[in-house]
Design an enzyme around this catalytic site. Structure first.
Site, short mmCIF file in Angstrom:
data_model
loop_
_atom_site.label_atom_id
_atom_site.label_comp_id
_atom_site.label_asym_id
_atom_site.label_seq_id
_atom_site.Cartn_x
_atom_site.Cartn_y
_atom_site.Cartn_z
N HIS A 102 0.83 -1.21 0.00
CA HIS A 102 0.00 0.00 0.00
C HIS A 102 0.87 1.26 0.00
O HIS A 102 0.58 2.23 0.70
CB HIS A 102 -0.94 -0.02 1.20
CG HIS A 102 -1.97 -1.10 1.12
ND1 HIS A 102 -2.76 -1.46 2.18
CD2 HIS A 102 -2.34 -1.89 0.09
CE1 HIS A 102 -3.57 -2.45 1.80
NE2 HIS A 102 -3.33 -2.73 0.54
C1 LIG Z 1 0.34 -7.47 -4.91
C2 LIG Z 1 -0.59 -6.37 -4.52
C3 LIG Z 1 -1.77 -6.66 -3.86
C4 LIG Z 1 -2.64 -5.64 -3.50
N1 LIG Z 1 -3.83 -5.97 -2.94
C5 LIG Z 1 -4.75 -5.01 -2.75
C6 LIG Z 1 -6.06 -5.35 -2.34
O1 LIG Z 1 -6.39 -6.52 -2.16
N2 LIG Z 1 -6.96 -4.35 -2.17
C7 LIG Z 1 -6.63 -3.04 -2.39
O2 LIG Z 1 -7.47 -2.18 -2.20
N3 LIG Z 1 -5.38 -2.70 -2.76
C8 LIG Z 1 -4.45 -3.64 -2.98
N4 LIG Z 1 -3.23 -3.30 -3.46
C9 LIG Z 1 -2.90 -1.88 -3.66
C10 LIG Z 1 -3.66 -1.21 -4.81
O3 LIG Z 1 -3.82 -2.08 -5.91
C11 LIG Z 1 -2.91 0.06 -5.22
O4 LIG Z 1 -2.72 0.86 -4.08
C12 LIG Z 1 -3.70 0.88 -6.25
O5 LIG Z 1 -3.90 0.15 -7.44
C13 LIG Z 1 -2.94 2.16 -6.57
O6 LIG Z 1 -3.64 2.87 -7.53
P1 LIG Z 1 -2.92 4.02 -8.35
O7 LIG Z 1 -3.90 4.53 -9.32
O8 LIG Z 1 -2.30 4.97 -7.39
O9 LIG Z 1 -1.69 3.30 -9.10
P2 LIG Z 1 -1.64 2.06 -10.07
O10 LIG Z 1 -2.89 1.26 -10.00
O11 LIG Z 1 -0.36 1.37 -9.78
O12 LIG Z 1 -1.58 2.70 -11.53
C14 LIG Z 1 -0.47 3.39 -12.04
C15 LIG Z 1 -0.43 3.16 -13.54
O13 LIG Z 1 0.47 4.09 -14.14
C16 LIG Z 1 1.26 3.42 -15.12
N5 LIG Z 1 2.49 4.17 -15.27
C17 LIG Z 1 3.43 4.39 -14.32
N6 LIG Z 1 4.43 5.14 -14.82
C18 LIG Z 1 4.10 5.40 -16.09
C19 LIG Z 1 4.76 6.14 -17.12
N7 LIG Z 1 5.92 6.76 -16.91
N8 LIG Z 1 4.17 6.20 -18.34
C20 LIG Z 1 2.98 5.58 -18.56
N9 LIG Z 1 2.32 4.87 -17.62
C21 LIG Z 1 2.88 4.79 -16.40
C22 LIG Z 1 1.44 2.05 -14.52
O14 LIG Z 1 1.86 1.10 -15.47
C23 LIG Z 1 0.08 1.77 -13.93
O15 LIG Z 1 -0.78 1.21 -14.87
C24 LIG Z 1 -2.31 -4.29 -3.79
C25 LIG Z 1 -1.12 -4.00 -4.43
C26 LIG Z 1 -0.26 -5.02 -4.81
C27 LIG Z 1 1.01 -4.69 -5.52
#
Ligand SMILES: Cc1cc2nc3c(=O)[nH]c(=O)nc-3n(C[C@H](O)[C@H](O)[C@H](O)COP(=O)(O)OP(=O)(O)OC[C@H]3O[C@@H](n4cnc5c(N)ncnc54)[C@H](O)[C@@H]3O)c2cc1C
Length: 566
Positions: A498
């Site tokens: 997280h």
């Molecule tokens: C193994 C695991 C299990 C988890 N389990 C849970 C769970 O059960 N329940 C829960 O609520 N949360 C869980 N989480 C956490 C949750 O999934 C994340 O906190 C959440 O997805 C974060 O959302 P976000 O939009 O901040 O980033 P992300 O969902 O990580 O999205 C970021 C996106 O930006 C893209 N990106 C990054 N840099 C670039 C770039 N330079 N150019 C183009 N694209 C780029 C990435 O490829 C990605 O697609 C888990 C995480 C992991 C790793």
């Protein structure tokens, strides 16, 4: 000529997909979504196979720097921090647990000066995307909605020992609760982001239905390498990106560039583009446009990964039964039911208010009807050293299960920096876990609470016992003493991934704030960050639901602002 759009969203993850959907609802706006990874596939949507994606290009494959405080029993002393590099982002890799956090978490954000982010302000934004399919919960209209795109269901299958855990709660004095409603303290089966036994990622829920719109353009396999900012008027006007790792191109944003690249890549991109701590940027040779505390305030939820229990009959999920596994596969393919619908083996949760009975939990217990040691690829996905595996090997052929006590409100803060100014170099990640004494003390209390549960009648009828073979590096401590548990946590640190907080939201009076409560980067025009990096203080939640809430609220703020300006 670079292509022009009204909005450019960087990153098609949890926040990015929802935002792309909401902004492209306005038919006069052209929206570009740029994602570094490729398309989501069928295997990724089988809930029990969540850990498989770690081994594929859909994982950015981050590892923290070595430290003396935690992850000592993991390979090279580094913690694995998988992140999704695929449309849907980390929601394609995650364990599908849907939790929102506590009222006090968000009220705390507001008290710190994040106007508009108190619980009553954010609750409607949680509800907007929710489609609650659990009948007993759906009736509670104050806390649930059945109108949104994101299906929340109970996984169709769970083990007998998971039922025992949920039953053990009330026997130990806790309530059976809906942890996404008025009170959070108690025990429950999972609420999961699943539909018909399949993962429901942000890609499936929000992006796929929106992709038919002509005003939404999605490019994947494209790494954004820089935000284009005019240094004179400090206005963001586009991005530079690389398609398929080869073709360099640019896109121009008439209105805004929005970073939704997640808690590691959003701060990385800001720094690569000249927004970050001045001294650090000068050191790596990036011209400074705005001096801000980017990359600090890094928070995470961690646990002990080796709190194992055994039962005296087949009430857990076992991986040693190969013919049974084939049956499970067929059952899944034909009915979307059976063991393959277990979200990465997580089955139930409990939130415990250990210290002060104020309704804000300090510890979450995650219940899994198996163990990370029951399957070697899962042990390696976590990063466990082979020599430490030996005492746990036999769990693969036992009726074993785990409870993960999670520290919900850590005091320790980490940080991240650029290693160099090459956008393809991974940033340096310093977790700094367990540097505050209080964090260790609360986790040890959480471990003891979890162990106390085995005295309940629910667990005793299956002869549940704590697995007491000591962890080799902690053998010098008496098994079960506080010192033993502290040693275990420092060696077998288990993050639930997280990571957040690295582009902290705060008022202008907060010197650490990177974005303001409108999520605009301080001192820069036309640039926002919309993802989990803006979280000022980590809530008692798994972070997907908060990521959706943040994106939902951002979409409203953006619509209001630009419609007002039109
Ligand atoms: C193994 C695991 C299990 C988890 N389990 C849970 C769970 O059960 N329940 C829960 O609520 N949360 C869980 N989480 C956490 C949750 O999934 C994340 O906190 C959440 O997805 C974060 O959302 P976000 O939009 O901040 O980033 P992300 O969902 O990580 O999205 C970021 C996106 O930006 C893209 N990106 C990054 N840099 C670039 C770039 N330079 N150019 C183009 N694209 C780029 C990435 O490829 C990605 O697609 C888990 C995480 C992991 C790793």
């Amino acid at each position: 000529q670079p292509e022009e759009y009204d909005f450019i969203i960087v990153g098609g993850g949890a926040a990015g997909c929802l935002l792309a959907d909401r902004l492209s609802e306005v038919s006069e706006w052209n929206v570009l979504l740029i994602e570094a990874g490729g398309e989501e596939n069928f295997l990724q949507d089988i809930p029990a196979l969540a850990s498989l994606s770690y081994y594929t290009p859909a994982n950015w494959g981050y590892k923290t720097e070595k430290s003396s405080t935690a992850c000592l029993g993991l390979i090279d002393g580094r913690c694995n921090w998988p992140r999704g590099k695929v449309l849907g982002g980390t929601t394609v890799l995650n364990y599908m647990v849907y939790t929102r956090g506590n009222r006090k978490d968000y009220d705390g954000w507001k008290t710190q000066g994040c106007e508009g982010w108190g619980y009553d302000d954010v609750l409607p934004y949680f509800l907007r995307s929710e489609n609650m399919r659990i009948p007993t919960l759906a009736n509670d209209k104050k806390y649930h909605s059945t109108e949104g795109e994101l299906f929340i269901t109970r996984p169709p299958y769970h083990t007998q020992i998971a039922s025992d855990f949920v039953e053990a709660g009330p026997q130990a004095g806790y309530k059976d609760i809906d942890y996404n409603a008025a009170t959070q303290i108690g025990f429950s089966f999972l609420q999961a982001t699943m539909k018909n036994g399949e993962r429901m990622s942000s890609n499936r829920a929000f992006l796929k239905p929106a992709r038919q719109r002509k005003n939404l353009h999605v490019v994947n396999r494209s790494l954004v390498t820089k935000i284009l900012i005019d240094p004179q008027n400090k206005t963001a006007y586009g991005v530079e990106y690389k398609y398929l790792g080869i073709f360099k191109t640019e896109a121009v944003a008439r209105k805004e560039v929005i970073l939704s690249a997640g808690a590691i890549n959003s701060p990385q991109l800001l720094m690569l583009s000249g927004i970050g701590p001045k001294e650090h940027l000068q050191k790596v040779g990036v011209p400074v446009i705005q001096d801000l505390r980017v990359g600090f305030n890094l928070q995470d939820h961690i646990s002990l990964g080796t709190l194992f229990f055994t039962a005296n009959s087949s009430v857990t999920a076992r991986f040693d039964n190969i013919p049974g596994d084939a049956v499970s596969l067929l059952q899944y393919l034909f009915t979307r039911n059976g063991t393959l619908t277990m979200p990465g083996a997580i089955e139930a949760l409990a939130f415990l208010d250990i210290d002060d009975s104020d309704g804000l939990p300090e510890i979450e217990l995650i219940f899994a009807g198996t163990t990370v040691a029951s399957l070697l690829p899962v042990w390696f996905a976590w990063g466990g050293k082979l020599e430490i595996y030996a005492p746990y090997m036999s769990l693969a052929i036992q009726n074993a299960f785990s409870i993960f006590p999670i520290l919900l409100h850590p005091k320790s803060r980490g940080w991240l920096t650029l290693k160099d100014k090459n956008p393809e170099t991974k940033p340096l990640l310093y977790h700094n876990y367990l540097t505050e004494k209080q964090d260790v003390e609360i986790l040890v209390k959480g471990i003891k609470r979890a162990i106390q549960l085995i005295d309940t009648e629910a667990f005793q009828r299956h002869g549940v016992k704590l697995y007491t073979v000591p962890l080799p590096p902690c053998k010098s401590h008496e098994f079960g003493s506080d010192a033993y548990w502290e040693c275990s946590i420092r060696y077998m640190t288990f993050t639930v991934w997280h990571q957040c907080g690295t582009c902290k939201m705060g008022p202008d009076s907060d010197p650490d704030a990177v974005v303001d409560p409108q999520l605009k980067v301080r001192g820069i025009r036309h640039l926002r960050v919309v993802d989990t990096s803006i979280i000022p203080v980590i809530p008692a939640a798994h972070l997907t639901a908060p990521a959706y809430m943040i994106a939902e609220k951002a979409a409203d703020m953006i619509k209001q602002e630009w419609k007002a300006n039109a």
